[in-house]
Enzyme design. Structure first.
Site, PDB file in Angstrom:
ATOM      1  N   ILE A 227       1.527  -8.655  -6.974  1.00  0.00           N
ATOM      2  CA  ILE A 227       2.301  -7.423  -7.046  1.00  0.00           C
ATOM      3  C   ILE A 227       1.509  -6.346  -6.318  1.00  0.00           C
ATOM      4  CG2 ILE A 227       3.446  -8.051  -9.210  1.00  0.00           C
ATOM      5  CD1 ILE A 227       1.461  -6.240 -10.675  1.00  0.00           C
ATOM      6  N   HIS A 228       2.053  -5.159  -6.287  1.00  0.00           N
ATOM      7  CA  HIS A 228       1.393  -4.014  -5.664  1.00  0.00           C
ATOM      8  C   HIS A 228       1.040  -4.325  -4.205  1.00  0.00           C
ATOM      9  CE1 HIS A 228       1.544  -2.127  -9.493  1.00  0.00           C
ATOM     10  NE2 HIS A 228       0.646  -2.908 -10.051  1.00  0.00           N
ATOM     11  N   GLU A 229      -0.037  -3.722  -3.739  1.00  0.00           N
ATOM     12  CA  GLU A 229      -0.368  -3.800  -2.323  1.00  0.00           C
ATOM     13  C   GLU A 229      -0.738  -5.194  -1.856  1.00  0.00           C
ATOM     14  OE1 GLU A 229      -1.688   0.339  -3.788  1.00  0.00           O
ATOM     15  OE2 GLU A 229      -1.634  -1.707  -4.551  1.00  0.00           O
TER      16      GLU A 229
END
Length: 237
Positions: A108-110
């Site tokens: 998830i995220h970057e």
């Protein structure tokens, strides 16, 4: 000390670059609302999920959408501030030499933009899969607001969050500079790309298909026994 005529609103969100970008206007007091003081609290999203479920401590809090059924008695969803995957989203990845036992990481995220640098390959993009299955954007996270605040305060606070997001989008360079301190050492161009993926016009208002996507994913989770509580989804703003 807060004046008796000023209502203090406790806002909690994650220390991630997309959340920081959205709340830039409020956090830096570029957006103010007469009669209200907004206090910001930053912590990881799983802690925020559990805190909202346990004791409804914060007036406004970011949550993962899957947590909503567990806290719906105390909170309602804001129609702004959501992160939605528009045909993209969290990814299942594995080492390049794939064995069934290796398919164990969900990014998830970057990390969705940098997994190749770590010798990993994409097995499945859940946002693309969801789009194929439903034709809808993938609901990831949103903001909720405590029902006990009363409708007037709920509406004023929701509008303030919406104005903060609009301000960030209209002052992108300044908001990105602020958000970069939360960007996990990402290259500025990648940080800009990541923020653009999850903070956009959809964040100002979910839209009817966005609202339907939230209802659909929670209903499917309940029908399949993943979420034991039936969601009664309602939005403010």
């Amino acid at each position: 000390m807060t004046s008796p005529s000023v209502r203090e609103i406790q806002i909690a969100h994650s220390p991630d670059s997309d959340d920081a970008f959205m709340f830039y206007g409020l956090a830096t007091k570029k957006i103010t609302v007469p009669g209200y003081k907004f206090v910001h609290n930053l912590t990881d999203i799983e802690t925020l999920n559990q805190r909202a479920i346990k004791d409804a401590f914060y007036d406004v809090t970011a949550i993962s959408f899957h947590a909503y059924p567990y806290l719906q008695d105390n909170y309602t969803l804001m129609a702004c501030g959501a992160s939605m995957g528009e045909g993209y989203g969290p990814m299942l990845v594995a080492p390049r030499k794939v064995k069934p036992a290796d398919i164990a990481k969900l990014l998830i995220h970057e990390g969705q933009l940098t997994y190749g640098n770590d010798g990993l390959q994409k097995i499945l993009d859940l946002g693309a899969w969801w789009r194929t299955e439903t034709g809808l954007p993938l609901p990831l996270g949103g903001n909720v607001i405590r029902r006990a605040l009363g409708r007037k305060t709920m509406l004023a606070t929701t509008q303030a969050v919406r104005d903060s997001i609009q301000h960030a989008l209209e002052h992108r360079d300044e908001a990105l500079e602020y958000a970069m301190q939360f960007a996990r050492d990402l290259d500025p161009n990648l940080a800009n790309r990541y923020v653009g993926m999850y903070v956009n016009e959809r964040s100002i208002d979910l839209g009817q298909d966005g609202r339907e996507a939230v209802r659909r994913i929670l209903a499917m989770g309940h029908e399949r026994g993943i979420i034991p509580i039936e969601a009664k989804v309602d939005f403010i703003g």
